[in-house]
Design a protein around this motif. Structure first.
Motif, PDB file in Angstrom:
ATOM      1  N   GLU A  69       3.789  -8.662   9.418  1.00 49.71           N
ATOM      2  CA  GLU A  69       5.207  -8.745   9.799  1.00 49.71           C
ATOM      3  C   GLU A  69       5.678 -10.195   9.879  1.00 49.71           C
ATOM      4  O   GLU A  69       6.749 -10.544   9.357  1.00 49.71           O
ATOM      5  N   ASN A  70       4.891 -11.024  10.534  1.00 46.83           N
ATOM      6  CA  ASN A  70       5.278 -12.424  10.709  1.00 46.83           C
ATOM      7  C   ASN A  70       5.318 -13.172   9.386  1.00 46.83           C
ATOM      8  O   ASN A  70       6.184 -14.023   9.162  1.00 46.83           O
ATOM      9  N   LEU A  71       4.395 -12.858   8.499  1.00 41.22           N
ATOM     10  CA  LEU A  71       4.404 -13.470   7.171  1.00 41.22           C
ATOM     11  C   LEU A  71       5.655 -13.048   6.397  1.00 41.22           C
ATOM     12  O   LEU A  71       6.309 -13.873   5.759  1.00 41.22           O
ATOM     13  N   SER A  72       5.973 -11.757   6.456  1.00 45.57           N
ATOM     14  CA  SER A  72       7.166 -11.257   5.765  1.00 45.57           C
ATOM     15  C   SER A  72       8.425 -11.955   6.271  1.00 45.57           C
ATOM     16  O   SER A  72       9.284 -12.368   5.486  1.00 45.57           O
ATOM     17  N   ASP A  73       8.520 -12.110   7.596  1.00 42.87           N
ATOM     18  CA  ASP A  73       9.671 -12.803   8.187  1.00 42.87           C
ATOM     19  C   ASP A  73       9.786 -14.248   7.712  1.00 42.87           C
ATOM     20  O   ASP A  73      10.883 -14.809   7.646  1.00 42.87           O
ATOM     21  N   LYS A  74       8.643 -14.847   7.368  1.00 46.62           N
ATOM     22  CA  LYS A  74       8.632 -16.240   6.892  1.00 46.62           C
ATOM     23  C   LYS A  74       8.833 -16.323   5.371  1.00 46.62           C
ATOM     24  O   LYS A  74       8.729 -17.394   4.782  1.00 46.62           O
ATOM     25  N   GLY A  75       9.077 -15.179   4.739  1.00 44.13           N
ATOM     26  CA  GLY A  75       9.309 -15.171   3.292  1.00 44.13           C
ATOM     27  C   GLY A  75       8.040 -15.182   2.464  1.00 44.13           C
ATOM     28  O   GLY A  75       8.062 -15.543   1.283  1.00 44.13           O
ATOM     29  N   ILE A  76       6.918 -14.742   3.072  1.00 43.21           N
ATOM     30  CA  ILE A  76       5.638 -14.725   2.359  1.00 43.21           C
ATOM     31  C   ILE A  76       5.239 -13.271   2.074  1.00 43.21           C
ATOM     32  O   ILE A  76       5.063 -12.479   3.001  1.00 43.21           O
ATOM     33  N   PRO A  77       5.108 -12.901   0.800  1.00 39.52           N
ATOM     34  CA  PRO A  77       4.727 -11.518   0.457  1.00 39.52           C
ATOM     35  C   PRO A  77       3.290 -11.208   0.876  1.00 39.52           C
ATOM     36  O   PRO A  77       2.445 -12.110   0.976  1.00 39.52           O
ATOM     37  N   VAL A  78       3.035  -9.925   1.077  1.00 40.09           N
ATOM     38  CA  VAL A  78       1.734  -9.470   1.584  1.00 40.09           C
ATOM     39  C   VAL A  78       1.283  -8.255   0.776  1.00 40.09           C
ATOM     40  O   VAL A  78       2.101  -7.444   0.347  1.00 40.09           O
ATOM     41  N   LEU A  79      -0.014  -8.134   0.588  1.00 46.08           N
ATOM     42  CA  LEU A  79      -0.600  -6.932  -0.011  1.00 46.08           C
ATOM     43  C   LEU A  79      -1.608  -6.353   0.968  1.00 46.08           C
ATOM     44  O   LEU A  79      -2.534  -7.046   1.396  1.00 46.08           O
ATOM     45  N   LEU A  80      -1.428  -5.083   1.335  1.00 45.40           N
ATOM     46  CA  LEU A  80      -2.307  -4.415   2.300  1.00 45.40           C
ATOM     47  C   LEU A  80      -3.053  -3.265   1.641  1.00 45.40           C
ATOM     48  O   LEU A  80      -2.466  -2.503   0.868  1.00 45.40           O
ATOM     49  N   MET A  81      -4.331  -3.125   1.962  1.00 39.40           N
ATOM     50  CA  MET A  81      -5.118  -1.964   1.539  1.00 39.40           C
ATOM     51  C   MET A  81      -5.104  -0.951   2.683  1.00 39.40           C
ATOM     52  O   MET A  81      -5.638  -1.231   3.759  1.00 39.40           O
ATOM     53  N   ASP A  82      -4.489   0.181   2.461  1.00 37.44           N
ATOM     54  CA  ASP A  82      -4.344   1.173   3.532  1.00 37.44           C
ATOM     55  C   ASP A  82      -5.294   2.338   3.295  1.00 37.44           C
ATOM     56  O   ASP A  82      -4.936   3.327   2.661  1.00 37.44           O
ATOM     57  N   LEU A  83      -6.510   2.229   3.821  1.00 37.18           N
ATOM     58  CA  LEU A  83      -7.506   3.285   3.621  1.00 37.18           C
ATOM     59  C   LEU A  83      -7.370   4.418   4.624  1.00 37.18           C
ATOM     60  O   LEU A  83      -7.804   5.530   4.370  1.00 37.18           O
ATOM     61  N   LYS A  84      -6.787   4.122   5.768  1.00 39.49           N
ATOM     62  CA  LYS A  84      -6.662   5.161   6.804  1.00 39.49           C
ATOM     63  C   LYS A  84      -5.274   5.813   6.808  1.00 39.49           C
ATOM     64  O   LYS A  84      -5.052   6.792   7.506  1.00 39.49           O
ATOM     65  N   GLY A  85      -4.342   5.249   6.058  1.00 39.41           N
ATOM     66  CA  GLY A  85      -3.009   5.849   5.943  1.00 39.41           C
ATOM     67  C   GLY A  85      -2.104   5.575   7.117  1.00 39.41           C
ATOM     68  O   GLY A  85      -1.128   6.305   7.327  1.00 39.41           O
ATOM     69  N   ASP A  86      -2.376   4.513   7.908  1.00 43.59           N
ATOM     70  CA  ASP A  86      -1.561   4.289   9.109  1.00 43.59           C
ATOM     71  C   ASP A  86      -0.740   3.002   9.057  1.00 43.59           C
ATOM     72  O   ASP A  86      -0.338   2.476  10.094  1.00 43.59           O
ATOM     73  N   LEU A  87      -0.469   2.498   7.845  1.00 44.80           N
ATOM     74  CA  LEU A  87       0.314   1.262   7.746  1.00 44.80           C
ATOM     75  C   LEU A  87       1.724   1.463   7.201  1.00 44.80           C
ATOM     76  O   LEU A  87       2.519   0.525   7.191  1.00 44.80           O
ATOM     77  N   SER A  88       2.029   2.655   6.758  1.00 44.44           N
ATOM     78  CA  SER A  88       3.356   2.885   6.171  1.00 44.44           C
ATOM     79  C   SER A  88       4.471   2.713   7.193  1.00 44.44           C
ATOM     80  O   SER A  88       5.634   2.484   6.832  1.00 44.44           O
ATOM     81  N   GLY A  89       4.146   2.786   8.506  1.00 46.63           N
ATOM     82  CA  GLY A  89       5.146   2.619   9.560  1.00 46.63           C
ATOM     83  C   GLY A  89       5.843   1.271   9.545  1.00 46.63           C
ATOM     84  O   GLY A  89       6.860   1.081  10.223  1.00 46.63           O
ATOM     85  N   LEU A  90       5.337   0.316   8.761  1.00 47.67           N
ATOM     86  CA  LEU A  90       5.989  -0.987   8.633  1.00 47.67           C
ATOM     87  C   LEU A  90       7.415  -0.861   8.097  1.00 47.67           C
ATOM     88  O   LEU A  90       8.233  -1.764   8.296  1.00 47.67           O
ATOM     89  N   ALA A  91       7.706   0.237   7.439  1.00 49.11           N
ATOM     90  CA  ALA A  91       9.041   0.426   6.859  1.00 49.11           C
ATOM     91  C   ALA A  91      10.075   0.871   7.892  1.00 49.11           C
ATOM     92  O   ALA A  91      11.267   0.928   7.595  1.00 49.11           O
ATOM     93  N   GLN A  92       9.640   1.180   9.126  1.00 43.86           N
ATOM     94  CA  GLN A  92      10.549   1.632  10.177  1.00 43.86           C
ATOM     95  C   GLN A  92      10.380   0.778  11.436  1.00 43.86           C
ATOM     96  O   GLN A  92       9.271   0.328  11.746  1.00 43.86           O
ATOM     97  N   PRO A  93      11.458   0.540  12.199  1.00 42.63           N
ATOM     98  CA  PRO A  93      11.342  -0.274  13.420  1.00 42.63           C
ATOM     99  C   PRO A  93      10.591   0.464  14.520  1.00 42.63           C
ATOM    100  O   PRO A  93      10.576   1.693  14.568  1.00 42.63           O
ATOM    101  N   SER A  94       9.975  -0.301  15.394  1.00 43.12           N
ATOM    102  CA  SER A  94       9.281   0.272  16.548  1.00 43.12           C
ATOM    103  C   SER A  94      10.292   0.950  17.475  1.00 43.12           C
ATOM    104  O   SER A  94      11.389   0.428  17.695  1.00 43.12           O
ATOM    105  N   PRO A  95       9.950   2.110  18.022  1.00 40.96           N
ATOM    106  CA  PRO A  95      10.850   2.753  18.985  1.00 40.96           C
ATOM    107  C   PRO A  95      10.827   2.058  20.346  1.00 40.96           C
ATOM    108  O   PRO A  95      11.650   2.356  21.220  1.00 40.96           O
ATOM    109  N   GLY A  96       9.886   1.114  20.522  1.00 42.70           N
ATOM    110  CA  GLY A  96       9.785   0.406  21.802  1.00 42.70           C
ATOM    111  C   GLY A  96       9.054   1.223  22.852  1.00 42.70           C
ATOM    112  O   GLY A  96       8.851   2.429  22.700  1.00 42.70           O
ATOM    113  N   HIS A  97       8.649   0.532  23.924  1.00 43.63           N
ATOM    114  CA  HIS A  97       7.940   1.210  25.015  1.00 43.63           C
ATOM    115  C   HIS A  97       7.867   0.238  26.197  1.00 43.63           C
ATOM    116  O   HIS A  97       7.748  -0.974  26.006  1.00 43.63           O
TER     117      HIS A  97
END
Length: 503
Positions: A69-97
């Motif tokens: 997230e911090n890299l993206s905010d700084k304009g740096i692209p990222v490539l992630l390997m998602d083997l467990k299937g739990d990284l797609s949530g990056l496309a939606q904001p946190s609901p907070g807690h």
């Protein structure tokens, strides 16, 4: 000056950078966060690679998410390997807690929910942008490394590639490669022997079996067209944020050969195409390799050497590699020595082997007057980690047990409808998802073999026709002996002799 004040000054001095940084969280002393004692990592050193390690459930994936997230905010692209299937949530904001608010209050930075520009990629039949490469782009050396071939077999693969280059036969997918391999010891045996030397059928048989093994892990989906252009990993959105490219690998966890094939192909392509960056102030691309042990677990010695070489060289292209695994010992020492940022979550000591691993891990970190590293490693909570980074001059920063900040995006997977919306809006899906099967070595050699077979049939027919005609001529022509015996001269001579005898 109190111990807490001295510690604050120690951290502040060690993590001060003149250039741009990303904030990981606040340093901890005696198990409690010291508010505003911020642990910051300079962007300048992020191409020096890194490690995120720790036992299951200690927060490795969330740490990966925070850095991305911090890299993206700084304009740096990222490539992630998602083997467990739990990284797609990056496309939606946190609901907070409330617990997130409490954590950030202790750290001393505000919490801001955000979503990020995400691209979903796929190596298999799952939805997403299809990642492919041609066999030619892969090259004979890398293909031989993946197949774990002997020196002799590597030579045969090199000859196959040379033959295809010389005869303008495109090697696009595995069926092309298999066809040329079979042709070399069958229909094209004389041609190969004349120009390239004799090729052993036992060696080609071994290579063919290893190619089939690779196919069974799904590599036939990876090799082909349209080839993925690695420049598409470096896109920036309209708001100046780097795209977070997520490769869905949930269905290939049990196929490590396909995973390592893709990774080496990608790294080799990035290294060969990205320009030299020199001493840049920021990286061009950061790659996170989750479940990194899958790459190293079944890798041959030659393959490990290839990985080590790429890790050493690729940082000059402005590319950082981050390995995510349970234990640092999962990563070979030669690779581990190249990693500048280390984020170590808790380790658990259940056996003597575990205790030995903890001791070895502790020795990888700088000595600190504020921590007993071995003790801290087993007492860290979820979302806490020991951090050792490099400052802007490449020197190790002070060791800091850190209360990590929470991800700004959702810490959960997207729903099917949300995922379909992300994929449906992708320009890269339109660019890469049409399968192209143009004429290549497979079709060209089949055509060549077919022509040769037809020519052989015609020649056989002509030869048969000549034999039949010749046979007919022989049957109608009188035998010379019989011809002599039946000639009038011969008969007359015989009769004359008989008459003399009678007389």
């Amino acid at each position: 000056m109190s111990t807490k004040e001295a510690f604050f000054a120690h951290i502040e001095k060690g993590y001060t950078a003149k250039g741009d940084t990303i904030t990981m969280g606040a340093a901890m002393l005696e198990g409690e966060a010291v508010t505003n004692a911020l642990v910051k990592v300079p962007l300048k050193t992020l191409n020096r690679h890194g490690l995120i390690a720790g036992a299951t459930g200690t927060g490795k994936t969330k740490t990966l998410q925070v850095i991305a997230e911090n890299l993206s905010d700084k304009g740096i692209p990222v490539l992630l390997m998602d083997l467990k299937g739990d990284l797609s949530g990056l496309a939606q904001p946190s609901p907070g807690h409330p617990k997130i608010d409490e954590r950030h209050s202790k750290i001393g930075i505000p919490f801001e929910p955000k979503n990020f520009p995400v691209e979903i990629l796929s190596l298999s039949e799952q939805d997403g942008v299809k990642l492919r490469a041609t066999v030619s782009e892969f090259g004979p050396v890398l293909l031989s490394r993946i197949l774990d071939l002997s020196v002799t077999q590597e030579g045969i693969v090199a000859v196959i590639f040379k033959y295809c280059d010389d005869n303008k036969l495109p090697l696009l997918d595995l069926k092309d490669f298999k066809k040329v391999l079979q042709y070399a010891t069958d229909a094209g045996k004389k041609e190969f022997t004349k120009d390239y030397g004799r090729i052993s059928t036992s060696s080609t048989g071994t290579i063919l079996r290893k190619v089939i093994e690779l196919e069974q892990q799904g590599a036939d989906l990876f090799f082909g067209e349209k080839s993925f252009d690695v420049d598409d990993l470096t896109r920036i959105d309209e708001n100046g944020r780097g795209y977070i490219n997520i490769i869905r690998l949930t269905d290939i966890q049990d196929r490590p050969k396909l995973f390592s094939t893709f990774m080496l192909s990608l790294l080799a392509e990035v290294y060969s195409t990205f320009p030299e960056q020199g001493d840049s102030d920021r990286p061009e691309l950061i790659l996170f390799i989750d479940e990194a042990h899958l790459i190293f677990k079944e890798a041959s010695k030659a393959l490990l050497e290839q990985i080590e070489s790429i890790v050493k060289l690729i940082r000059s292209k402005g590319v950082g590699l981050y390995f995510v695994t349970q234990n640092p010992t999962d990563v070979p020492d030669a690779v581990l020595a190249q990693l500048g940022l280390k984020v170590q979550h808790a380790l658990r000591a259940f056996t003597a082997k575990d205790r030995k691993a903890i001791k070895l891990t502790a020795e990888n970190y700088p000595i600190s007057e504020y921590y007993d590293t071995k003790e801290v490693l087993t007492s860290l909570g979820i979302g806490e980690a020991l951090i050792s980074a490099l400052d802007e001059k490449g020197r190790p920063t002070p060791l800091a047990a850190t209360l990590l900040r929470a991800p700004m995006s959702r810490m959960d997977v997207l729903t099917d409808s949300e995922l379909n919306a992300v994929i449906g809006s992708s320009n890269l899906v339109k660019k890469y998802n049409d399968v192209i099967d143009r004429e290549s070595a497979y079709e060209m050699l089949n055509e060549k073999i077919e022509k040769a077979e037809k020519e052989a049939e015609r020649e056989a027919e002509r030869s048969s026709s000549r034999r039949t005609t010749s046979s007919r001529r022989r049957s109608t022509r009188q035998n010379p002996v019989i011809k002599v015996l039946t000639s009038a001269t011969f008969i007359r001579g015989v009769l004359g002799v008989l008459k003399k005898v009678i007389r």
